[in-house]
Design a protein around this motif. Structure first.
Motif, PDB file in Angstrom:
ATOM      1  N   ALA A  14      -0.348  -3.227   9.429  1.00 53.89           N
ATOM      2  CA  ALA A  14      -0.803  -3.260   8.030  1.00 53.89           C
ATOM      3  C   ALA A  14       0.210  -3.965   7.129  1.00 53.89           C
ATOM      4  O   ALA A  14      -0.140  -4.484   6.073  1.00 53.89           O
ATOM      5  N   GLY A  45      11.673  -7.961  11.343  1.00 55.57           N
ATOM      6  CA  GLY A  45      12.883  -7.244  11.737  1.00 55.57           C
ATOM      7  C   GLY A  45      13.987  -8.209  12.078  1.00 55.57           C
ATOM      8  O   GLY A  45      13.891  -9.405  11.777  1.00 55.57           O
ATOM      9  N   GLY A  49      -3.436  -1.758   4.145  1.00 54.66           N
ATOM     10  CA  GLY A  49      -4.423  -0.681   4.070  1.00 54.66           C
ATOM     11  C   GLY A  49      -5.435  -0.852   2.954  1.00 54.66           C
ATOM     12  O   GLY A  49      -6.121   0.106   2.588  1.00 54.66           O
ATOM     13  N   GLY A 101      -9.319  -1.577   5.131  1.00 52.17           N
ATOM     14  CA  GLY A 101      -9.883  -0.670   6.125  1.00 52.17           C
ATOM     15  C   GLY A 101      -8.760   0.031   6.862  1.00 52.17           C
ATOM     16  O   GLY A 101      -7.583  -0.282   6.667  1.00 52.17           O
ATOM     17  N   HIS A 108       7.953  -6.447   3.782  1.00 52.50           N
ATOM     18  CA  HIS A 108       7.757  -5.061   3.333  1.00 52.50           C
ATOM     19  C   HIS A 108       6.436  -4.862   2.603  1.00 52.50           C
ATOM     20  O   HIS A 108       6.025  -3.738   2.370  1.00 52.50           O
TER      21      HIS A 108
END
Ligand SMILES: Cc1cc2nc3c(=O)[nH]c(=O)nc-3n(C[C@H](O)[C@H](O)[C@H](O)COP(=O)(O)OP(=O)(O)OC[C@H]3O[C@@H](n4cnc5c(N)ncnc54)[C@H](O)[C@@H]3O)c2cc1C
Ligand code: SF4
Ligand code: SF4
Length: 466
Positions: A41, A46, A96, A99, A317
Protein backbone atom coordinates in the motif's frame (compact mmCIF):
# COMPACT_ATOMS: atom_id res chain seq x y z
CA UNK A 1 6.74 -16.65 -6.76
CA UNK A 2 5.20 -16.90 -3.31
CA UNK A 3 1.72 -15.97 -2.11
CA UNK A 4 1.20 -14.19 1.21
CA UNK A 5 -1.60 -12.69 3.24
CA UNK A 6 -1.32 -8.93 3.85
CA UNK A 7 -0.69 -9.22 7.60
CA UNK A 8 2.59 -11.14 7.25
CA UNK A 9 5.45 -9.16 8.83
CA UNK A 10 8.37 -8.45 6.47
CA UNK A 11 11.08 -9.86 8.80
CA UNK A 12 9.01 -13.01 9.49
CA UNK A 13 8.69 -13.59 5.76
CA UNK A 14 12.43 -13.22 5.26
CA UNK A 15 13.21 -15.53 8.20
CA UNK A 16 11.07 -18.19 6.52
CA UNK A 17 12.52 -17.60 3.04
CA UNK A 18 16.08 -17.76 4.36
CA UNK A 19 15.59 -21.46 5.10
CA UNK A 20 15.22 -21.99 1.34
CA UNK A 21 18.05 -19.60 0.33
CA UNK A 22 15.72 -16.83 -0.87
CA UNK A 23 14.68 -13.34 0.22
CA UNK A 24 12.17 -10.57 -0.43
CA UNK A 25 14.49 -7.57 -0.98
CA UNK A 26 12.55 -4.42 0.06
CA UNK A 27 13.68 -3.76 3.63
CA UNK A 28 12.21 -0.65 5.26
CA UNK A 29 13.70 0.45 8.58
CA UNK A 30 10.39 -0.75 10.04
CA UNK A 31 10.78 -4.31 8.66
CA UNK A 32 10.35 -5.85 12.12
CA UNK A 33 6.80 -4.43 12.27
CA UNK A 34 5.84 -3.58 8.66
CA UNK A 35 3.29 -5.90 7.06
CA UNK A 36 3.49 -6.92 3.41
CA UNK A 37 0.02 -5.37 2.89
CA UNK A 38 1.26 -2.06 4.32
CA UNK A 39 4.42 -2.27 2.22
CA UNK A 40 2.41 -2.79 -0.97
CA UNK A 41 0.00 0.00 0.00
CA UNK A 42 3.00 2.32 0.55
CA UNK A 43 5.27 0.88 -2.15
CA UNK A 44 7.94 0.65 0.53
CA UNK A 45 11.65 0.66 -0.27
CA UNK A 46 14.56 0.65 2.14
CA UNK A 47 18.32 0.63 2.33
CA UNK A 48 18.87 -1.80 -0.53
CA UNK A 49 16.64 -0.06 -3.09
CA UNK A 50 19.71 1.22 -4.98
CA UNK A 51 20.21 -2.30 -6.36
CA UNK A 52 17.03 -4.20 -5.56
CA UNK A 53 14.36 -1.56 -6.13
CA UNK A 54 11.11 -1.15 -4.21
CA UNK A 55 8.06 -3.30 -3.43
CA UNK A 56 6.41 -2.59 -6.80
CA UNK A 57 9.14 -4.52 -8.62
CA UNK A 58 8.17 -7.68 -6.72
CA UNK A 59 4.36 -7.64 -6.82
CA UNK A 60 3.00 -10.04 -9.44
CA UNK A 61 -0.67 -10.07 -8.50
CA UNK A 62 -3.10 -8.87 -5.86
CA UNK A 63 -6.57 -9.60 -4.58
CA UNK A 64 -8.27 -6.41 -3.46
CA UNK A 65 -11.52 -6.19 -1.49
CA UNK A 66 -13.43 -3.28 -2.98
CA UNK A 67 -15.64 -0.94 -1.04
CA UNK A 68 -18.80 -2.85 -2.10
CA UNK A 69 -17.35 -6.14 -0.82
CA UNK A 70 -16.43 -7.56 -4.24
CA UNK A 71 -12.98 -9.07 -4.65
CA UNK A 72 -10.97 -7.83 -7.63
CA UNK A 73 -7.99 -9.89 -8.84
CA UNK A 74 -5.34 -7.83 -10.62
CA UNK A 75 -2.03 -8.84 -12.23
CA UNK A 76 -1.04 -12.47 -12.83
CA UNK A 77 1.75 -14.98 -12.26
CA UNK A 78 3.00 -14.92 -15.86
CA UNK A 79 6.10 -12.83 -16.48
CA UNK A 80 4.70 -10.92 -19.46
CA UNK A 81 1.16 -9.70 -20.02
CA UNK A 82 -0.29 -6.57 -21.62
CA UNK A 83 -3.86 -7.78 -21.81
CA UNK A 84 -5.37 -5.05 -19.61
CA UNK A 85 -4.82 -1.60 -18.14
CA UNK A 86 -2.18 -1.90 -15.42
CA UNK A 87 -4.66 -1.62 -12.55
CA UNK A 88 -2.41 -3.64 -10.25
CA UNK A 89 0.10 -0.79 -10.16
CA UNK A 90 -2.68 1.65 -9.35
CA UNK A 91 -3.21 -0.18 -6.05
CA UNK A 92 0.51 -0.28 -5.25
CA UNK A 93 1.31 2.87 -3.27
CA UNK A 94 -2.37 3.89 -3.09
CA UNK A 95 -2.16 4.05 0.75
CA UNK A 96 -5.40 2.16 1.27
CA UNK A 97 -7.46 4.77 -0.57
CA UNK A 98 -8.87 2.43 -3.26
CA UNK A 99 -9.46 -0.93 -1.56
CA UNK A 100 -8.15 -3.43 0.97
CA UNK A 101 -5.43 -5.76 -0.31
CA UNK A 102 -6.21 -9.29 0.86
CA UNK A 103 -3.78 -11.51 -1.09
CA UNK A 104 -0.36 -10.83 -2.61
CA UNK A 105 1.71 -12.78 -5.13
CA UNK A 106 5.38 -11.82 -4.77
CA UNK A 107 8.55 -12.48 -6.71
CA UNK A 108 11.49 -13.42 -4.52
CA UNK A 109 15.23 -13.64 -5.20
CA UNK A 110 18.09 -15.95 -4.25
CA UNK A 111 19.82 -14.69 -1.12
CA UNK A 112 23.31 -13.33 -1.92
CA UNK A 113 26.00 -15.36 -0.17
CA UNK A 114 28.76 -12.76 0.02
CA UNK A 115 29.02 -9.04 0.71
CA UNK A 116 31.65 -6.43 1.45
CA UNK A 117 31.02 -3.15 3.23
CA UNK A 118 32.99 0.08 3.60
CA UNK A 119 32.33 3.29 5.54
CA UNK A 120 33.83 6.52 4.22
CA UNK A 121 33.81 10.00 5.79
CA UNK A 122 34.18 13.20 3.74
CA UNK A 123 34.85 16.71 5.02
CA UNK A 124 33.24 18.21 1.91
CA UNK A 125 29.79 17.11 0.77
CA UNK A 126 30.60 17.90 -2.88
CA UNK A 127 33.35 15.29 -2.87
CA UNK A 128 30.87 12.73 -1.58
CA UNK A 129 28.32 13.76 -4.23
CA UNK A 130 30.92 13.41 -6.99
CA UNK A 131 31.99 9.99 -5.73
CA UNK A 132 28.35 8.81 -5.74
CA UNK A 133 27.80 10.16 -9.26
CA UNK A 134 30.97 8.47 -10.52
CA UNK A 135 29.83 5.16 -9.01
CA UNK A 136 26.56 5.44 -10.90
CA UNK A 137 28.22 6.48 -14.15
CA UNK A 138 30.72 3.64 -13.77
CA UNK A 139 27.88 1.12 -13.92
CA UNK A 140 28.67 -0.20 -10.44
CA UNK A 141 25.56 -1.18 -8.52
CA UNK A 142 26.10 -1.41 -4.77
CA UNK A 143 23.30 -3.15 -2.89
CA UNK A 144 23.68 -0.44 -0.28
CA UNK A 145 24.73 3.19 -0.77
CA UNK A 146 23.70 5.33 2.17
CA UNK A 147 24.40 8.89 3.28
CA UNK A 148 24.39 10.33 6.80
CA UNK A 149 25.05 13.96 7.61
CA UNK A 150 27.36 15.41 10.27
CA UNK A 151 24.65 15.70 12.88
CA UNK A 152 23.75 12.02 12.60
CA UNK A 153 27.37 10.96 12.86
CA UNK A 154 27.75 13.01 16.05
CA UNK A 155 24.53 11.52 17.50
CA UNK A 156 25.64 7.97 16.62
CA UNK A 157 29.07 8.59 18.15
CA UNK A 158 27.47 9.74 21.41
CA UNK A 159 24.97 6.90 21.40
CA UNK A 160 27.20 3.96 20.42
CA UNK A 161 30.61 5.09 21.68
CA UNK A 162 33.23 2.32 21.21
CA UNK A 163 35.03 2.38 17.86
CA UNK A 164 32.82 5.25 16.73
CA UNK A 165 34.60 7.66 19.10
CA UNK A 166 37.53 7.64 16.66
CA UNK A 167 35.40 8.69 13.71
CA UNK A 168 36.08 12.31 12.68
CA UNK A 169 33.29 14.81 12.01
CA UNK A 170 32.00 14.71 8.46
CA UNK A 171 29.53 13.32 5.95
CA UNK A 172 29.28 9.53 5.78
CA UNK A 173 28.95 7.30 2.73
CA UNK A 174 28.24 3.65 3.53
CA UNK A 175 28.72 1.36 0.51
CA UNK A 176 28.36 -2.38 0.07
CA UNK A 177 28.64 -4.87 -2.80
CA UNK A 178 26.96 -8.27 -2.65
CA UNK A 179 26.72 -11.36 -4.85
CA UNK A 180 27.02 -15.13 -5.01
CA UNK A 181 30.66 -15.35 -6.01
CA UNK A 182 33.30 -14.22 -3.52
CA UNK A 183 35.81 -13.20 -6.22
CA UNK A 184 33.25 -11.11 -8.09
CA UNK A 185 32.19 -9.38 -4.89
CA UNK A 186 35.82 -8.63 -3.99
CA UNK A 187 36.59 -7.35 -7.52
CA UNK A 188 33.49 -5.16 -7.61
CA UNK A 189 34.23 -3.77 -4.18
CA UNK A 190 37.78 -2.92 -5.27
CA UNK A 191 36.36 -0.99 -8.26
CA UNK A 192 33.97 0.83 -5.92
CA UNK A 193 36.76 1.57 -3.43
CA UNK A 194 39.09 2.88 -6.18
CA UNK A 195 36.42 5.36 -7.28
CA UNK A 196 35.58 6.59 -3.79
CA UNK A 197 39.21 7.01 -2.77
CA UNK A 198 39.82 9.36 -5.74
CA UNK A 199 37.60 11.89 -3.94
CA UNK A 200 39.79 11.99 -0.81
CA UNK A 201 37.64 10.82 2.09
CA UNK A 202 39.26 11.89 5.37
CA UNK A 203 38.59 8.50 6.96
CA UNK A 204 37.50 5.02 5.94
CA UNK A 205 36.97 1.56 7.42
CA UNK A 206 36.45 -1.65 5.44
CA UNK A 207 34.76 -4.61 7.15
CA UNK A 208 37.08 -7.62 6.97
CA UNK A 209 34.48 -10.13 8.12
CA UNK A 210 30.82 -10.47 9.13
CA UNK A 211 31.47 -9.36 12.71
CA UNK A 212 33.12 -6.14 11.53
CA UNK A 213 30.28 -5.64 9.05
CA UNK A 214 27.69 -5.89 11.81
CA UNK A 215 29.66 -3.34 13.82
CA UNK A 216 29.91 -0.83 10.97
CA UNK A 217 26.32 -1.23 9.85
CA UNK A 218 25.25 -0.30 13.38
CA UNK A 219 26.27 3.25 12.48
CA UNK A 220 23.27 3.25 10.11
CA UNK A 221 20.89 1.10 12.15
CA UNK A 222 21.39 3.28 15.24
CA UNK A 223 20.28 6.47 13.46
CA UNK A 224 16.78 6.53 14.88
CA UNK A 225 17.58 5.57 18.50
CA UNK A 226 20.55 7.96 18.51
CA UNK A 227 18.50 10.89 17.20
CA UNK A 228 15.48 10.16 19.37
CA UNK A 229 17.56 10.72 22.53
CA UNK A 230 18.23 14.35 21.57
CA UNK A 231 14.69 15.78 21.75
CA UNK A 232 11.29 14.34 22.80
CA UNK A 233 9.96 14.21 19.24
CA UNK A 234 11.65 12.71 16.18
CA UNK A 235 9.84 13.15 12.89
CA UNK A 236 11.31 11.43 9.83
CA UNK A 237 10.33 13.14 6.58
CA UNK A 238 10.66 11.58 3.15
CA UNK A 239 11.26 13.13 -0.27
CA UNK A 240 13.29 12.49 -3.41
CA UNK A 241 15.54 14.56 -5.64
CA UNK A 242 17.86 13.78 -8.52
CA UNK A 243 21.54 13.55 -7.58
CA UNK A 244 22.28 16.50 -9.90
CA UNK A 245 21.79 19.06 -7.14
CA UNK A 246 22.35 16.81 -4.13
CA UNK A 247 24.84 18.99 -2.18
CA UNK A 248 22.87 22.20 -2.71
CA UNK A 249 19.67 20.60 -1.46
CA UNK A 250 21.40 19.08 1.58
CA UNK A 251 22.91 22.47 2.47
CA UNK A 252 19.52 24.16 2.19
CA UNK A 253 17.93 21.54 4.43
CA UNK A 254 20.71 21.87 7.01
CA UNK A 255 19.93 25.59 7.17
CA UNK A 256 16.14 25.24 7.65
CA UNK A 257 16.14 26.08 11.40
CA UNK A 258 18.15 29.24 10.65
CA UNK A 259 16.05 30.15 7.58
CA UNK A 260 12.77 30.00 9.52
CA UNK A 261 14.29 31.36 12.73
CA UNK A 262 13.46 28.30 14.83
CA UNK A 263 16.10 28.01 17.52
CA UNK A 264 14.58 24.93 19.23
CA UNK A 265 14.33 22.89 16.06
CA UNK A 266 17.13 20.64 14.84
CA UNK A 267 17.39 18.72 11.58
CA UNK A 268 19.47 15.70 10.62
CA UNK A 269 19.58 14.10 7.17
CA UNK A 270 19.73 10.46 6.14
CA UNK A 271 19.63 9.59 2.45
CA UNK A 272 19.40 6.47 0.31
CA UNK A 273 21.70 7.53 -2.54
CA UNK A 274 19.16 6.92 -5.27
CA UNK A 275 18.13 10.42 -4.13
CA UNK A 276 15.66 9.49 -1.39
CA UNK A 277 16.17 11.97 1.47
CA UNK A 278 14.94 11.58 5.03
CA UNK A 279 15.28 15.00 6.70
CA UNK A 280 14.59 14.21 10.35
CA UNK A 281 13.23 16.97 12.56
CA UNK A 282 13.89 16.99 16.29
CA UNK A 283 11.70 19.10 18.58
CA UNK A 284 9.16 18.85 21.40
CA UNK A 285 5.65 18.35 20.11
CA UNK A 286 4.28 19.04 23.59
CA UNK A 287 5.39 22.63 23.18
CA UNK A 288 3.08 24.79 21.04
CA UNK A 289 5.91 26.98 19.65
CA UNK A 290 7.93 23.92 18.69
CA UNK A 291 4.94 22.47 16.86
CA UNK A 292 4.46 25.69 14.94
CA UNK A 293 8.15 25.75 14.05
CA UNK A 294 7.92 22.17 12.84
CA UNK A 295 4.97 23.04 10.59
CA UNK A 296 6.90 26.03 9.23
CA UNK A 297 9.88 23.76 8.61
CA UNK A 298 7.73 21.33 6.61
CA UNK A 299 6.34 24.18 4.53
CA UNK A 300 9.84 25.44 3.88
CA UNK A 301 11.18 21.96 3.05
CA UNK A 302 8.52 21.16 0.48
CA UNK A 303 7.57 24.59 -0.89
CA UNK A 304 10.99 26.24 -0.95
CA UNK A 305 13.38 23.34 -1.46
CA UNK A 306 12.02 20.02 -2.75
CA UNK A 307 9.29 21.10 -5.18
CA UNK A 308 11.41 23.92 -6.74
CA UNK A 309 14.27 21.40 -7.13
CA UNK A 310 11.91 19.22 -9.21
CA UNK A 311 11.77 16.54 -6.52
CA UNK A 312 8.94 14.40 -5.20
CA UNK A 313 7.26 15.07 -1.84
CA UNK A 314 7.51 11.38 -0.97
CA UNK A 315 9.73 8.55 -2.14
CA UNK A 316 8.53 5.67 0.03
CA UNK A 317 6.58 6.74 3.13
CA UNK A 318 3.50 8.02 1.32
CA UNK A 319 1.49 11.21 1.52
CA UNK A 320 -0.59 10.47 4.60
CA UNK A 321 -2.37 13.54 5.92
CA UNK A 322 0.64 15.72 6.73
CA UNK A 323 1.72 16.07 3.10
CA UNK A 324 -1.72 16.32 1.54
CA UNK A 325 -1.53 20.17 1.56
CA UNK A 326 1.46 20.00 -0.83
CA UNK A 327 -0.23 17.80 -3.43
CA UNK A 328 -1.59 20.60 -5.62
CA UNK A 329 1.70 22.44 -5.68
CA UNK A 330 3.49 19.23 -6.50
CA UNK A 331 1.16 17.86 -9.20
CA UNK A 332 -1.04 20.72 -10.39
CA UNK A 333 -4.83 21.16 -10.19
CA UNK A 334 -5.75 19.08 -13.29
CA UNK A 335 -3.79 16.07 -12.15
CA UNK A 336 -5.39 16.18 -8.70
CA UNK A 337 -8.85 16.30 -10.31
CA UNK A 338 -8.03 13.19 -12.36
CA UNK A 339 -6.88 11.37 -9.22
CA UNK A 340 -10.15 12.36 -7.57
CA UNK A 341 -12.09 10.88 -10.51
CA UNK A 342 -10.14 7.61 -10.22
CA UNK A 343 -10.73 7.53 -6.47
CA UNK A 344 -14.48 7.93 -7.01
CA UNK A 345 -14.59 4.92 -9.38
CA UNK A 346 -13.39 2.70 -6.53
CA UNK A 347 -14.69 4.62 -3.53
CA UNK A 348 -17.69 6.78 -4.56
CA UNK A 349 -18.58 7.70 -0.97
CA UNK A 350 -14.96 8.57 -0.07
CA UNK A 351 -14.88 6.33 2.98
CA UNK A 352 -11.48 4.65 2.51
CA UNK A 353 -8.73 6.48 4.42
CA UNK A 354 -10.48 9.86 4.28
CA UNK A 355 -8.19 12.89 4.24
CA UNK A 356 -5.30 11.21 2.43
CA UNK A 357 -4.59 13.44 -0.53
CA UNK A 358 -4.36 10.60 -3.04
CA UNK A 359 -7.75 11.25 -4.55
CA UNK A 360 -9.34 13.03 -1.60
CA UNK A 361 -9.61 16.74 -2.35
CA UNK A 362 -11.56 17.70 0.76
CA UNK A 363 -9.97 20.12 3.21
CA UNK A 364 -8.29 18.56 6.22
CA UNK A 365 -9.44 19.44 9.68
CA UNK A 366 -6.16 20.27 11.46
CA UNK A 367 -5.82 19.43 15.14
CA UNK A 368 -5.83 22.35 17.53
CA UNK A 369 -2.47 24.00 18.13
CA UNK A 370 -3.58 25.32 21.51
CA UNK A 371 -2.33 22.31 23.42
CA UNK A 372 -1.57 23.15 27.00
CA UNK A 373 -1.01 20.65 29.77
CA UNK A 374 -4.04 20.88 32.08
CA UNK A 375 -2.12 19.81 35.14
CA UNK A 376 1.68 19.99 35.62
CA UNK A 377 1.49 16.84 37.79
CA UNK A 378 0.67 14.98 34.58
CA UNK A 379 3.97 15.93 32.95
CA UNK A 380 5.16 12.30 32.95
CA UNK A 381 2.25 11.52 30.62
CA UNK A 382 3.41 13.98 27.97
CA UNK A 383 4.02 12.26 24.68
CA UNK A 384 7.68 11.52 23.97
CA UNK A 385 6.85 8.68 21.60
CA UNK A 386 7.59 8.97 17.87
CA UNK A 387 4.90 6.38 16.98
CA UNK A 388 7.43 4.12 15.25
CA UNK A 389 5.52 1.00 16.33
CA UNK A 390 8.57 -1.10 17.26
CA UNK A 391 6.90 -1.90 20.60
CA UNK A 392 3.57 -3.03 19.17
CA UNK A 393 4.24 -6.65 18.14
CA UNK A 394 5.78 -7.68 21.47
CA UNK A 395 2.87 -6.46 23.64
CA UNK A 396 0.88 -9.38 25.12
CA UNK A 397 -2.36 -7.40 25.47
CA UNK A 398 -2.10 -6.23 21.85
CA UNK A 399 -1.76 -9.89 20.83
CA UNK A 400 -4.93 -10.85 22.70
CA UNK A 401 -7.14 -7.90 21.73
CA UNK A 402 -5.62 -7.42 18.28
CA UNK A 403 -6.49 -3.71 18.32
CA UNK A 404 -4.03 -0.80 18.16
CA UNK A 405 -5.61 0.89 21.20
CA UNK A 406 -4.48 -2.06 23.35
CA UNK A 407 -0.86 -1.67 22.23
CA UNK A 408 1.76 0.48 24.02
CA UNK A 409 1.66 3.02 21.18
CA UNK A 410 -2.15 3.12 21.29
CA UNK A 411 -2.16 3.62 25.06
CA UNK A 412 0.38 6.45 24.81
CA UNK A 413 -1.74 8.22 22.19
CA UNK A 414 -4.85 7.87 24.35
CA UNK A 415 -2.98 9.29 27.35
CA UNK A 416 -1.81 12.20 25.27
CA UNK A 417 -5.43 12.92 24.38
CA UNK A 418 -6.37 12.75 28.07
CA UNK A 419 -3.70 15.08 29.44
CA UNK A 420 -4.42 17.71 26.81
CA UNK A 421 -8.16 17.46 27.29
CA UNK A 422 -8.89 16.09 23.78
CA UNK A 423 -10.40 12.96 25.41
CA UNK A 424 -12.39 12.43 28.60
CA UNK A 425 -11.82 9.41 30.88
CA UNK A 426 -14.42 6.67 30.43
CA UNK A 427 -14.83 2.96 31.10
CA UNK A 428 -13.27 1.90 27.80
CA UNK A 429 -10.13 3.99 28.43
CA UNK A 430 -9.99 2.59 31.94
CA UNK A 431 -10.12 -0.96 30.53
CA UNK A 432 -7.47 -0.22 27.94
CA UNK A 433 -5.07 1.07 30.60
CA UNK A 434 -5.81 -1.76 33.03
CA UNK A 435 -5.29 -4.54 30.48
CA UNK A 436 -1.60 -3.57 30.35
CA UNK A 437 0.29 -6.22 32.35
CA UNK A 438 3.14 -3.76 33.12
CA UNK A 439 5.50 -6.43 31.78
CA UNK A 440 7.87 -3.84 30.29
CA UNK A 441 8.42 -5.71 27.00
CA UNK A 442 7.56 -2.52 25.13
CA UNK A 443 10.36 -0.60 26.85
CA UNK A 444 12.86 -3.24 25.71
CA UNK A 445 11.84 -2.64 22.09
CA UNK A 446 11.61 1.14 22.26
CA UNK A 447 14.44 2.98 20.42
CA UNK A 448 13.58 6.23 22.24
CA UNK A 449 13.65 4.66 25.70
CA UNK A 450 10.11 5.88 26.51
CA UNK A 451 9.45 4.68 30.11
CA UNK A 452 6.18 3.11 28.98
CA UNK A 453 5.12 1.00 31.90
CA UNK A 454 6.03 3.68 34.47
CA UNK A 455 3.78 6.00 32.46
CA UNK A 456 0.93 3.47 32.40
CA UNK A 457 1.28 2.86 36.13
CA UNK A 458 1.13 6.59 36.84
CA UNK A 459 -1.86 6.97 34.51
CA UNK A 460 -3.77 4.29 36.43
CA UNK A 461 -2.97 6.04 39.68
CA UNK A 462 -4.32 9.33 38.33
CA UNK A 463 -7.47 7.67 36.99
CA UNK A 464 -7.95 5.85 40.29
CA UNK A 465 -7.88 9.08 42.32
CA UNK A 466 -10.44 10.63 40.01
C1 LIG B 1 10.70 3.62 12.07
C2 LIG B 1 10.21 3.55 10.66
C3 LIG B 1 11.11 3.36 9.63
C4 LIG B 1 10.66 3.29 8.32
N1 LIG B 1 11.58 3.08 7.33
C5 LIG B 1 11.15 2.97 6.07
C6 LIG B 1 12.07 2.71 5.01
O1 LIG B 1 13.28 2.60 5.22
N2 LIG B 1 11.58 2.57 3.76
C7 LIG B 1 10.24 2.68 3.51
O2 LIG B 1 9.82 2.53 2.36
N3 LIG B 1 9.36 2.95 4.47
C8 LIG B 1 9.77 3.08 5.74
N4 LIG B 1 8.86 3.33 6.72
C9 LIG B 1 7.46 3.51 6.34
C10 LIG B 1 7.00 2.20 5.73
O3 LIG B 1 6.48 2.43 4.47
C11 LIG B 1 6.00 1.48 6.56
O4 LIG B 1 6.57 1.21 7.80
C12 LIG B 1 5.53 0.15 6.02
O5 LIG B 1 5.72 -0.12 4.67
C13 LIG B 1 4.10 0.18 6.24
O6 LIG B 1 3.71 -1.05 6.69
P1 LIG B 1 2.70 -1.16 7.92
O7 LIG B 1 2.31 -2.59 7.97
O8 LIG B 1 3.32 -0.56 9.13
O9 LIG B 1 1.49 -0.30 7.38
P2 LIG B 1 0.64 0.79 8.12
O10 LIG B 1 1.51 1.89 8.61
O11 LIG B 1 -0.28 0.11 9.04
O12 LIG B 1 -0.18 1.32 6.87
C14 LIG B 1 0.41 2.11 5.89
C15 LIG B 1 -0.67 2.51 4.88
O13 LIG B 1 -1.05 1.37 4.13
C16 LIG B 1 -2.44 1.13 4.27
N5 LIG B 1 -2.61 -0.32 4.34
C17 LIG B 1 -2.07 -1.17 5.26
N6 LIG B 1 -2.44 -2.43 4.98
C18 LIG B 1 -3.23 -2.38 3.88
C19 LIG B 1 -3.94 -3.36 3.12
N7 LIG B 1 -3.92 -4.65 3.43
N8 LIG B 1 -4.67 -2.94 2.05
C20 LIG B 1 -4.72 -1.63 1.72
N9 LIG B 1 -4.07 -0.66 2.41
C21 LIG B 1 -3.34 -1.03 3.47
C22 LIG B 1 -2.85 1.84 5.55
O14 LIG B 1 -4.21 2.22 5.51
C23 LIG B 1 -1.93 3.04 5.53
O15 LIG B 1 -2.45 4.06 4.72
C24 LIG B 1 9.28 3.43 8.04
C25 LIG B 1 8.37 3.62 9.08
C26 LIG B 1 8.83 3.67 10.38
C27 LIG B 1 7.83 3.86 11.48
S1 SF4 C 1 3.99 -3.02 29.64
FE1 SF4 C 1 1.84 -3.03 28.97
S2 SF4 C 1 1.86 -1.97 27.01
FE2 SF4 C 1 3.99 -2.59 27.45
S3 SF4 C 1 4.22 -4.60 26.44
FE3 SF4 C 1 3.61 -4.99 28.57
S4 SF4 C 1 1.36 -5.16 28.42
FE4 SF4 C 1 2.03 -4.16 26.54
S1 SF4 D 1 6.75 3.73 22.71
FE1 SF4 D 1 6.57 2.35 20.95
S2 SF4 D 1 5.81 3.62 19.27
FE2 SF4 D 1 6.60 5.00 20.88
S3 SF4 D 1 8.73 5.44 20.33
FE3 SF4 D 1 8.76 3.68 21.72
S4 SF4 D 1 8.68 1.87 20.39
FE4 SF4 D 1 8.08 3.63 19.14
Amino acid sequence: IIEVEPGVICDDLNDELKKYGYFFPPDPGSSSVATIGGMVANNAGGIQAFKYGVTKQYVMYLDVVLVNGEILSVGSDVLKSVSSYNIKDLFIGSEGTLGVISKIGLRIRPLPKFRKLGLFIFDDIRKLENAAKKIRLGGIIPNLLEFMDKMILRAVRDYLGGIFYDFPDGYVLLAEMDGNNQNHVDDNFTRLFDIIIQYNPIFFRIAKNDIERELLIRARKANLPALSRIKPTTCVEDCTITLTNFSDVIKQIEKIPESINASNLEVAIICHMEGNLHPTFLFNENNAEDREDFEKALDYLYKEIIIPAGGSITGEHGIGKIKTPYMKLSHGEKFIEKMNEIKKIFDPNMILNPGIGKGDTRKIDKTSKKRKLKNQENKILELECMRCGFCVASCPSRKIYNIEAYSPRGRLCILNGLVYGDLKPNQLINDILHTCTLCGLCLEKCPSGVPTYEIFEKAREILHFR
